[in-house]
Design a protein around this motif. Structure first.
Motif, PDB file in Angstrom:
ATOM      1  N   VAL A  41     -12.631  -4.560  -3.893  1.00 18.56           N
ATOM      2  CA  VAL A  41     -11.310  -5.077  -3.554  1.00 18.56           C
ATOM      3  C   VAL A  41     -11.188  -5.258  -2.034  1.00 18.56           C
ATOM      4  CG1 VAL A  41     -10.087  -4.110  -5.526  1.00 18.56           C
ATOM      5  CG2 VAL A  41     -10.354  -2.741  -3.474  1.00 18.56           C
ATOM      6  N   ARG A  42     -10.356  -6.207  -1.665  1.00 15.89           N
ATOM      7  CA  ARG A  42     -10.005  -6.388  -0.255  1.00 15.89           C
ATOM      8  C   ARG A  42      -8.556  -5.972  -0.095  1.00 15.89           C
ATOM      9  NH1 ARG A  42     -13.735  -9.385   2.425  1.00 15.89           N
ATOM     10  NH2 ARG A  42     -14.979 -10.875   1.259  1.00 15.89           N
ATOM     11  N   ILE A  43      -8.270  -5.235   0.979  1.00 10.57           N
ATOM     12  CA  ILE A  43      -6.926  -4.711   1.182  1.00 10.57           C
ATOM     13  C   ILE A  43      -6.377  -5.253   2.499  1.00 10.57           C
ATOM     14  CG2 ILE A  43      -5.545  -2.619   1.380  1.00 10.57           C
ATOM     15  CD1 ILE A  43      -7.026  -2.120  -0.980  1.00 10.57           C
ATOM     16  N   ALA A  44      -5.094  -5.617   2.484  1.00 11.15           N
ATOM     17  CA  ALA A  44      -4.436  -5.957   3.743  1.00 11.15           C
ATOM     18  C   ALA A  44      -3.043  -5.356   3.713  1.00 11.15           C
ATOM     19  CB  ALA A  44      -4.352  -7.461   3.919  1.00 11.15           C
ATOM     20  N   ASP A  45      -2.559  -4.931   4.866  1.00 15.00           N
ATOM     21  CA  ASP A  45      -1.190  -4.446   4.967  1.00 15.00           C
ATOM     22  C   ASP A  45      -0.396  -5.527   5.693  1.00 15.00           C
ATOM     23  OD1 ASP A  45       1.197  -3.238   5.444  1.00 15.00           O
ATOM     24  OD2 ASP A  45       0.367  -1.397   6.277  1.00 15.00           O
ATOM     25  N   ILE A  51      -7.320  -7.282  10.587  1.00 15.41           N
ATOM     26  CA  ILE A  51      -7.313  -5.821  10.522  1.00 15.41           C
ATOM     27  C   ILE A  51      -7.745  -5.463   9.110  1.00 15.41           C
ATOM     28  CG2 ILE A  51      -5.878  -3.760  10.700  1.00 15.41           C
ATOM     29  CD1 ILE A  51      -4.075  -5.322  12.625  1.00 15.41           C
ATOM     30  N   LYS A  52      -8.995  -5.032   8.966  1.00 15.65           N
ATOM     31  CA  LYS A  52      -9.563  -4.849   7.628  1.00 15.65           C
ATOM     32  C   LYS A  52      -9.506  -3.384   7.206  1.00 15.65           C
ATOM     33  CE  LYS A  52     -12.154  -9.070   7.744  1.00 15.65           C
ATOM     34  NZ  LYS A  52     -12.519  -9.754   8.972  1.00 15.65           N
ATOM     35  N   LEU A  53      -8.903  -3.141   6.054  1.00 10.89           N
ATOM     36  CA  LEU A  53      -8.725  -1.773   5.587  1.00 10.89           C
ATOM     37  C   LEU A  53      -9.755  -1.416   4.526  1.00 10.89           C
ATOM     38  CD1 LEU A  53      -4.841  -1.714   5.250  1.00 10.89           C
ATOM     39  CD2 LEU A  53      -6.248  -1.379   7.271  1.00 10.89           C
ATOM     40  N   LYS A 104      -6.967   3.896   2.721  1.00 10.15           N
ATOM     41  CA  LYS A 104      -6.098   2.838   3.234  1.00 10.15           C
ATOM     42  C   LYS A 104      -5.385   3.263   4.504  1.00 10.15           C
ATOM     43  CE  LYS A 104      -5.172   1.118  -1.420  1.00 10.15           C
ATOM     44  NZ  LYS A 104      -5.419   2.280  -2.288  1.00 10.15           N
ATOM     45  N   VAL A 138     -15.045  -4.618  -0.392  1.00  9.82           N
ATOM     46  CA  VAL A 138     -15.970  -5.696  -0.703  1.00  9.82           C
ATOM     47  C   VAL A 138     -17.217  -5.579   0.163  1.00  9.82           C
ATOM     48  CG1 VAL A 138     -16.313  -8.173  -0.646  1.00  9.82           C
ATOM     49  CG2 VAL A 138     -14.189  -7.243  -1.487  1.00  9.82           C
ATOM     50  N   MET A 159       3.401  -1.800   2.006  1.00 10.57           N
ATOM     51  CA  MET A 159       3.316  -3.241   1.798  1.00 10.57           C
ATOM     52  C   MET A 159       1.861  -3.699   1.746  1.00 10.57           C
ATOM     53  SD  MET A 159       6.365  -5.145   3.626  1.00 10.57           S
ATOM     54  CE  MET A 159       6.089  -4.683   5.304  1.00 10.57           C
ATOM     55  N   LEU A 160       1.130  -3.068   0.808  1.00  9.11           N
ATOM     56  CA  LEU A 160      -0.294  -3.368   0.717  1.00  9.11           C
ATOM     57  C   LEU A 160      -0.563  -4.496  -0.267  1.00  9.11           C
ATOM     58  CD1 LEU A 160      -1.809   0.214   0.649  1.00  9.11           C
ATOM     59  CD2 LEU A 160      -1.893  -1.430   2.516  1.00  9.11           C
ATOM     60  N   ILE A 161      -1.524  -5.327   0.092  1.00  9.27           N
ATOM     61  CA  ILE A 161      -1.989  -6.389  -0.789  1.00  9.27           C
ATOM     62  C   ILE A 161      -3.407  -6.004  -1.180  1.00  9.27           C
ATOM     63  CG2 ILE A 161      -2.645  -8.819  -0.889  1.00  9.27           C
ATOM     64  CD1 ILE A 161       0.231  -8.759  -0.518  1.00  9.27           C
ATOM     65  N   GLN A 162      -3.710  -6.080  -2.462  1.00 11.11           N
ATOM     66  CA  GLN A 162      -5.067  -5.744  -2.895  1.00 11.11           C
ATOM     67  C   GLN A 162      -5.638  -6.883  -3.721  1.00 11.11           C
ATOM     68  OE1 GLN A 162      -5.675  -1.719  -4.151  1.00 11.11           O
ATOM     69  NE2 GLN A 162      -7.163  -2.312  -5.700  1.00 11.11           N
ATOM     70  N   ILE A 163      -6.748  -7.433  -3.252  1.00 12.66           N
ATOM     71  CA  ILE A 163      -7.365  -8.584  -3.913  1.00 12.66           C
ATOM     72  C   ILE A 163      -8.666  -8.134  -4.560  1.00 12.66           C
ATOM     73  CG2 ILE A 163      -8.408 -10.851  -3.502  1.00 12.66           C
ATOM     74  CD1 ILE A 163      -5.440 -10.833  -3.013  1.00 12.66           C
ATOM     75  N   GLU A 164      -8.838  -8.484  -5.830  1.00 10.78           N
ATOM     76  CA  GLU A 164     -10.096  -8.155  -6.501  1.00 10.78           C
ATOM     77  C   GLU A 164     -10.991  -9.375  -6.471  1.00 10.78           C
ATOM     78  OE1 GLU A 164     -10.428  -6.619 -10.583  1.00 10.78           O
ATOM     79  OE2 GLU A 164      -8.576  -5.553 -10.039  1.00 10.78           O
ATOM     80  N   THR A 165     -12.117  -9.284  -5.762  1.00 11.96           N
ATOM     81  CA  THR A 165     -12.925 -10.487  -5.587  1.00 11.96           C
ATOM     82  C   THR A 165     -13.725 -10.846  -6.832  1.00 11.96           C
ATOM     83  OG1 THR A 165     -14.493  -9.044  -4.512  1.00 11.96           O
ATOM     84  CG2 THR A 165     -13.173 -10.443  -3.093  1.00 11.96           C
ATOM     85  N   LEU A 191      -3.079 -13.372   7.822  1.00 11.14           N
ATOM     86  CA  LEU A 191      -3.309 -12.772   6.500  1.00 11.14           C
ATOM     87  C   LEU A 191      -4.716 -13.110   5.996  1.00 11.14           C
ATOM     88  CD1 LEU A 191      -2.185 -11.033   4.317  1.00 11.14           C
ATOM     89  CD2 LEU A 191      -1.046 -12.993   3.306  1.00 11.14           C
ATOM     90  N   ASP A 211      -7.134 -10.840   7.852  1.00 13.26           N
ATOM     91  CA  ASP A 211      -7.096  -9.460   7.361  1.00 13.26           C
ATOM     92  C   ASP A 211      -7.827  -9.318   6.037  1.00 13.26           C
ATOM     93  OD1 ASP A 211      -5.602  -8.939   9.556  1.00 13.26           O
ATOM     94  OD2 ASP A 211      -3.735  -8.489   8.514  1.00 13.26           O
ATOM     95  N   LEU A 212      -7.667 -10.320   5.155  1.00  7.30           N
ATOM     96  CA  LEU A 212      -8.309 -10.240   3.850  1.00  7.30           C
ATOM     97  C   LEU A 212      -9.729 -10.784   3.888  1.00  7.30           C
ATOM     98  CD1 LEU A 212      -5.354 -11.388   1.574  1.00  7.30           C
ATOM     99  CD2 LEU A 212      -6.415  -9.146   1.562  1.00  7.30           C
TER     100      LEU A 212
END
Lengths: 368, 127
Positions: free
Chosen positions: A122-126, A213-215, A220, A311, B1-7, B42, B45-46
């Motif tokens: 997974v990729r995470i961003a805040d 900014i990569k978490l 996290k 990832v 406010m986290l976004i989580q993407i499953e690649t 964004l 970041d991702l």
């Protein structure tokens, strides 16, 4: 004089290079992404220890041999400098070879044991990350240019007083040993180079500020704190470097105008002082911050998420060193093996900018 | 406010992103008038392509959830939750119908479906 400079620099390089595996995040070993569960495997820690020990032992043996060799013979300055440089490159080459060797070994280890196979990448961003970013504003990097502008005006006002031959090179003791004809270009070429360097630092700050900014999925909160600290301290480090270079170049320009400050010991001490401050600050930065802020202590509580991993972007890291990712809009990314920033070669803006800056500096120094 | 993407998921990344942003709004973590990060930041970041984020923002704009304002960027529509328009209601019905049908076909009864809906609703209100 040159012997002591080389001994200090060599000792510094050896210590920093052998410390690198311990300044890095546990999740990236010799440029290979390792899932959290396997970070503490025995094989991995033995690789790290072997790398450090080899560089430390070979490095200091070379240092002692170099010292004894230079002490017991009557050598010319050039020979001492040449041997010192050769040893420096030798050590860096050894680091490179060892790195590639362990990069291959770790890749193989990961593949044969299928680490991370059952995990969801997974990729995470805040969304709020950038609001918390504390990197120095880029206009701060424009401020040292005011000093350069002041020196330009001062040089112009003193132009008639300048000697007919302008020093362009100094020996290790701070005495000028090469000169060129006085022209309006040669009188300010040093300041032009300084301006290019200041512009380069400004550009690097602008571009690193815009990078992502990569978490890390399993950590996290703490990875965010560390990322933000890394960004903050690396921009401070960059600013400090800019100011220090401005002071050094400004000092040399004043010496050119005034025709030396008289005191030979003082002239030799300034570049040496510059070198030692730079080495100390670099070491403090590297050991305090670590790769991506990995040495910043965080006491945030984390929810356990063990079924996901971040990832694995090993495919974008060629040989674990060069980052080439056309999809990532970041121009600079966190370094993979070391502390600091690396260029994204998938995005030409970064390397074209650096190439143009270096080319400008070379052109100016070539035409003096 | 986290976004989580499953690649590795079958769901396209831009859809995952839109869904997560909508969920953040539903959970009141994002409110009307809040500004979303710029497409570039964004995407950085991702570590995804800028087109992906752009596509997601345009999808949200089409649904009336955000407004893309020149200079200030993507702003969450201040009028969200002020009551649904006929047009949006029709679209929701269109999208919900096949999912309910699938649930029935796969063996859920009316009670199961209602229970599921209320548990999802209470979960959204909780946080």
């Amino acid at each position: 004089m040159s012997l002591s400079i080389f001994l200090i620099t060599l000792a510094f390089i050896i210590l920093l290079q052998s410390a690198i595996p311990f300044l890095l995040k546990g999740s990236i070993v010799f440029g290979v992404t390792i899932p959290e569960q396997h970070m503490k495997e025995r094989a991995i820690s033995s690789y790290k220890r072997f790398y450090s020990a080899t560089i430390l032992i070979t490095g200091f043996l070379a240092l002692i041999v170099y010292f004894l060799w230079a002490k017991n013979r009557t050598l010319s300055e050039d020979q001492v400098v040449f041997a010192g440089l050769a040893i420096q490159f030798g050590i860096l080459f050894l680091c490179m070879i060892m790195y590639l060797y362990f990069h291959a070994k770790t890749t193989k280890l990961k593949r044969t044991h299928k680490w991370g196979a059952g995990l969801k990448p997974v990729r995470i961003a805040d969304l709020a990350s950038h609001a918390k970013d504390e990197m120095l504003p880029s206009y701060m990097f424009a401020l040292p240019a005011l000093i350069t502008a002041g020196l330009l005006v001062y040089t112009a006002s003193q132009y008639s007083q300048l000697p007919a031959m302008i020093p362009t090179h100094w020996d290790i003791d701070g005495q000028p040993d090469a000169f060129s004809q006085k022209t309006s270009f040669s009188a300010i070429s040093l300041l032009l180079i300084l301006l290019v360097i200041q512009g380069m630092m400004f550009g690097i700050n602008v571009m690193t500020k815009r990078s992502g900014i990569k978490l890390t999925s399993a950590k996290k909160k703490s990875s965010q704190v560390q990322q933000l600290a890394f960004r903050k301290y690396s921009s401070w480090f960059l600013f400090f470097t800019t100011v220090l270079i401005t002071i050094l170049f400004g000092f040399i320009q004043l010496v050119i105008i005034q025709g030396g400050m008289g005191n030979a010991a003082f002239m030799a001490a300034v570049p040496l002082g510059f070198l030692s401050i730079m080495l100390i600050v670099t070491a403090v930065y590297a050991f305090k911050v670590g790769q991506g802020g990995s040495r910043i202590q965080v006491t945030a509580e984390e929810e356990e998420t063990m079924d996901t991993t971040f990832v694995d972007d090993d495919q974008y890291w060629k040989a674990g060193i060069f980052y080439v990712n056309k999809n990532d809009p970041s121009i600079f990314v966190e370094k993979r093996f070391g502390v600091g920033w690396a260029i994204n070669f998938g995005n030409p803006i970064g390397y074209i900018f650096l190439l143009v800056s270096i080319l400008l500096i070379l052109l100016i120094s070539f035409f003096i | 406010m986290l976004i989580q993407i499953e690649t590795s998921s079958d769901i396209p990344i831009y859809t995952q992103l839109s869904n997560q942003l909508i969920e953040l709004i539903a959970r009141d973590q994002l409110k009307g008038g809040d500004v979303l990060p710029s497409v570039r930041s964004l995407a950085s970041d991702l570590g995804v392509n800028m087109h992906t984020v752009n596509k997601s923002y345009h999808e949200l704009e089409r649904k009336g959830i955000i407004r893309i304002v020149p200079k200030s960027g993507a702003v969450i529509n201040p009028s969200i939750r002020d009551g649904i328009s006929q047009e949006h209601r029709l679209r929701i019905v269109e999208e919900l119908k096949p999912i309910i049908a699938e649930a029935i076909v796969l063996g859920m009864n009316a009670e199961d479906i209602q229970q599921l809906a209320s548990s999802i609703l209470s979960d959204m209100k909780e946080e």
